[in-house]
Motif scaffolding. Structure first.
Motif, mmCIF file in Angstrom:
data_model
loop_
_atom_site.group_PDB
_atom_site.id
_atom_site.type_symbol
_atom_site.label_atom_id
_atom_site.label_comp_id
_atom_site.label_asym_id
_atom_site.label_seq_id
_atom_site.Cartn_x
_atom_site.Cartn_y
_atom_site.Cartn_z
ATOM 1 N N MET A 160 0.820 -1.205 0.000
ATOM 2 C CA MET A 160 0.000 0.000 0.000
ATOM 3 C C MET A 160 0.858 1.261 0.000
ATOM 4 S SD MET A 160 -2.493 -1.991 -0.028
ATOM 5 C CE MET A 160 -3.573 -0.665 -0.529
ATOM 6 N N GLU A 161 0.332 2.299 -0.641
ATOM 7 C CA GLU A 161 0.994 3.607 -0.657
ATOM 8 C C GLU A 161 0.694 4.357 0.633
ATOM 9 O OE1 GLU A 161 0.380 5.992 -4.158
ATOM 10 O OE2 GLU A 161 -0.090 4.210 -5.350
ATOM 11 N N VAL A 162 1.683 5.068 1.121
ATOM 12 C CA VAL A 162 1.505 5.861 2.338
ATOM 13 C C VAL A 162 0.381 6.875 2.146
ATOM 14 C CG1 VAL A 162 2.564 7.612 3.824
ATOM 15 C CG2 VAL A 162 3.870 5.572 3.140
ATOM 16 N N GLY A 163 -0.579 6.867 3.057
ATOM 17 C CA GLY A 163 -1.626 7.882 3.094
ATOM 18 C C GLY A 163 -2.746 7.722 2.103
ATOM 19 N N LYS A 164 -2.668 6.751 1.192
ATOM 20 C CA LYS A 164 -3.703 6.591 0.168
ATOM 21 C C LYS A 164 -4.764 5.605 0.654
ATOM 22 C CE LYS A 164 -4.421 5.482 -4.715
ATOM 23 N NZ LYS A 164 -3.761 5.088 -6.000
ATOM 24 N N GLU A 165 -6.022 6.029 0.621
ATOM 25 C CA GLU A 165 -7.086 5.167 1.120
ATOM 26 C C GLU A 165 -7.311 3.976 0.199
ATOM 27 O OE1 GLU A 165 -10.846 6.307 3.475
ATOM 28 O OE2 GLU A 165 -11.576 6.114 1.412
ATOM 29 N N PHE A 166 -7.587 2.828 0.790
ATOM 30 C CA PHE A 166 -7.858 1.610 0.034
ATOM 31 C C PHE A 166 -9.016 0.858 0.686
ATOM 32 C CE2 PHE A 166 -4.674 0.733 3.238
ATOM 33 C CZ PHE A 166 -5.081 -0.458 3.817
ATOM 34 N N GLU A 167 -9.665 0.041 -0.117
ATOM 35 C CA GLU A 167 -10.759 -0.787 0.397
ATOM 36 C C GLU A 167 -10.190 -2.048 1.022
ATOM 37 O OE1 GLU A 167 -14.799 -3.129 -1.175
ATOM 38 O OE2 GLU A 167 -13.444 -2.147 -2.602
ATOM 39 N N ILE A 168 -10.685 -2.398 2.205
ATOM 40 C CA ILE A 168 -10.336 -3.650 2.858
ATOM 41 C C ILE A 168 -11.415 -4.644 2.459
ATOM 42 C CG2 ILE A 168 -9.899 -4.805 5.051
ATOM 43 C CD1 ILE A 168 -9.216 -1.926 6.140
ATOM 44 N N GLU A 169 -11.109 -5.463 1.499
ATOM 45 C CA GLU A 169 -12.114 -6.245 0.783
ATOM 46 C C GLU A 169 -12.963 -7.119 1.708
ATOM 47 O OE1 GLU A 169 -10.319 -8.400 -2.442
ATOM 48 O OE2 GLU A 169 -9.241 -6.637 -3.178
ATOM 49 N N GLU A 170 -14.257 -7.149 1.425
ATOM 50 C CA GLU A 170 -15.262 -7.992 2.085
ATOM 51 C C GLU A 170 -15.580 -7.596 3.519
ATOM 52 O OE1 GLU A 170 -15.364 -12.307 0.871
ATOM 53 O OE2 GLU A 170 -13.242 -11.898 0.496
ATOM 54 N N THR A 171 -15.090 -6.455 3.983
ATOM 55 C CA THR A 171 -15.313 -6.052 5.372
ATOM 56 C C THR A 171 -16.173 -4.803 5.518
ATOM 57 O OG1 THR A 171 -13.334 -4.647 5.481
ATOM 58 C CG2 THR A 171 -13.060 -6.990 6.028
ATOM 59 N N GLY A 172 -16.351 -4.035 4.443
ATOM 60 C CA GLY A 172 -17.027 -2.750 4.551
ATOM 61 C C GLY A 172 -16.159 -1.665 5.157
ATOM 62 N N LEU A 173 -14.878 -1.960 5.359
ATOM 63 C CA LEU A 173 -13.942 -1.016 5.955
ATOM 64 C C LEU A 173 -12.990 -0.466 4.894
ATOM 65 C CD1 LEU A 173 -12.955 -3.115 9.113
ATOM 66 C CD2 LEU A 173 -14.614 -1.234 9.033
ATOM 67 N N TYR A 174 -12.422 0.704 5.207
ATOM 68 C CA TYR A 174 -11.400 1.316 4.364
ATOM 69 C C TYR A 174 -10.220 1.698 5.258
ATOM 70 C CZ TYR A 174 -15.081 1.529 0.877
ATOM 71 O OH TYR A 174 -16.079 1.179 0.000
ATOM 72 N N GLY A 175 -9.037 1.776 4.671
ATOM 73 C CA GLY A 175 -7.863 2.067 5.474
ATOM 74 C C GLY A 175 -6.877 2.990 4.806
ATOM 75 N N ARG A 176 -6.072 3.626 5.640
ATOM 76 C CA ARG A 176 -4.906 4.384 5.187
ATOM 77 C C ARG A 176 -3.748 4.047 6.129
ATOM 78 N NH1 ARG A 176 -5.344 10.504 4.647
ATOM 79 N NH2 ARG A 176 -6.668 10.379 6.502
ATOM 80 N N ILE A 177 -2.571 3.850 5.567
ATOM 81 C CA ILE A 177 -1.397 3.461 6.345
ATOM 82 C C ILE A 177 -0.393 4.610 6.365
ATOM 83 C CG2 ILE A 177 0.477 1.800 6.588
ATOM 84 C CD1 ILE A 177 -1.197 -0.212 5.040
ATOM 85 N N PHE A 178 0.182 4.846 7.556
ATOM 86 C CA PHE A 178 1.228 5.853 7.716
ATOM 87 C C PHE A 178 2.404 5.227 8.463
ATOM 88 C CE2 PHE A 178 -2.696 8.168 7.228
ATOM 89 C CZ PHE A 178 -2.363 9.220 6.391
ATOM 90 N N PRO A 179 3.634 5.609 8.106
ATOM 91 C CA PRO A 179 4.813 5.010 8.759
ATOM 92 C C PRO A 179 5.035 5.538 10.167
ATOM 93 C CG PRO A 179 5.489 6.695 7.196
ATOM 94 C CD PRO A 179 4.003 6.557 7.042
ATOM 95 N N LEU A 180 5.679 4.702 10.985
ATOM 96 C CA LEU A 180 6.102 5.051 12.336
ATOM 97 C C LEU A 180 7.568 4.673 12.492
ATOM 98 C CD1 LEU A 180 3.089 3.521 14.333
ATOM 99 C CD2 LEU A 180 3.418 5.942 13.762
ATOM 100 N N SER A 181 8.223 5.256 13.479
ATOM 101 C CA SER A 181 9.622 4.942 13.743
ATOM 102 C C SER A 181 9.721 4.029 14.965
ATOM 103 C CB SER A 181 10.432 6.223 13.984
ATOM 104 O OG SER A 181 11.789 5.908 14.228
#
Length: 325
Positions: A160-181
């Motif tokens: 996944m691309e940082v910060g880009k929303e994506f569908e979490i298939e079959e769950t009705g949920l959506y997500g965005r991922i951001f890095p941590l140290s």
């Protein structure tokens, strides 16, 4: 009669405004096999879950069943699987992996021989480690759809691309991922959306001031307005060590002092410290030890209570516990 009516209205209003169910499958920061970081989350209107890390999947599901969860899930009569097997194989539709340290992926690896086809959502750095160092036919067979040797294809890797929303298939949920140290190692946080409500799951992370980073601040910027508007239903965040552990020995983790310091940063983007009272925080990843007369969980709870000048609501669920947000 009035008490019964009040109780009914309280339960009704709670469910009316709830969006997420979170079940703890493992909340430990290490040492005890089968208890390390793993959660599942669902939109309460759905029967399907997303795994949030996978340190202890099957163990945690078994404990959740013993505690009376999953009552709404019925195993089809023609299924050859137990309820535990059916939930593991059919009700969990994918995994988010915050990073590839063994205490966050052990359950996924060990149970992969019995799993069904699912997506793994993660930053490219996580997928690269799974391909090269885990599912490589030397550590474990290649259950992925890319990497070394014959590909069994149980897991489809989603880089996944940082910060880009994506569908979490079959769950009705959506997500965005951001890095941590995480001690100069890349970990990540998943911000989950259901409608216009949000929940955030943080992988291992150190405080920005210790890590010499601004990655947590970037996440607080994303979450601040959502908290102010009452749209952030909760977060899962780690506190691994007591305050007595020196910063140089935190190795990319938080303690109570740094937790509250980061909450102050969040308040800068959420309209002030008063809005922190709206925040629900599940504390994860407390590290046990073998010292006499030492209970890290109790020590950390007391330290968080003492530091919690903002009246944040903290939760400490055990394996198998379910919380509705």
């Amino acid at each position: 009669m009035k008490k019964i009516l009040f109780l009914f209205l309280s339960i009704f209003s709670w469910n009316l405004f709830a969006n997420f169910e979170v079940i703890t499958l493992g909340n430990s920061g290490g040492v005890v096999v089968g208890t390390t970081t793993s959660y599942i989350i669902r939109d309460i209107k759905s029967k399907f879950y997303l795994g949030l890390d996978a340190g202890s999947t099957v163990n945690g599901l078994e404990m959740a069943l013993k505690k009376g969860n999953f009552k709404d899930i019925r195993v089809p009569e023609d299924s050859k699987y137990t309820k535990l097997g059916y939930i593991f194989r059919d009700s969990i539709k994918g995994y988010f992996l915050s990073h590839a340290h063994i205490d966050h992926i052990a359950g996924l690896v060990m149970s992969s021989t019995e799993d069904t086809k699912k997506n793994i959502y993660a930053l490219p750095s996580v997928i690269d480690i799974l391909e090269k160092n885990v599912f490589n036919w030397r550590v474990w067979p290649n259950f992925g759809d890319s990497g070394e040797g014959f590909k069994l294809g149980t897991y489809s890797y989603k880089k996944m691309e940082v910060g880009k929303e994506f569908e979490i298939e079959e769950t009705g949920l959506y997500g965005r991922i951001f890095p941590l140290s995480h001690s100069n190692y890349e970990s990540s946080v998943l911000i989950i959306r259901s409608g216009d409500e949000y929940f955030a799951f943080f992988g291992d992370t150190g405080a920005d001031k210790v890590e010499k980073s601004d990655l947590l601040r970037n996440v607080w910027k994303e979450l601040g307005q959502k908290l102010k508007d009452g749209k952030l239903k909760g977060i899962i965040l780690e506190v691994s060590f007591p305050n007595s552990v020196e910063d140089k020995n935190l190795f990319g983790h938080l303690n109570a002092k740094w937790l509250i310091d980061e909450m102050k940063v969040l308040s800068e983007y959420s309209g002030g410290t008063e809005n922190l009272k709206k925040l629900n925080v599940i504390i994860n990843h407390i590290k046990p030890n073998f010292l006499k007369d030492s209970n890290p969980e109790e020590i950390i709870k007391k330290e968080i209570d003492k530091e919690n000048i903002y009246k944040i609501k903290f939760f400490y669920p055990k394996s198998g516990d379910s919380i509705i947000f």
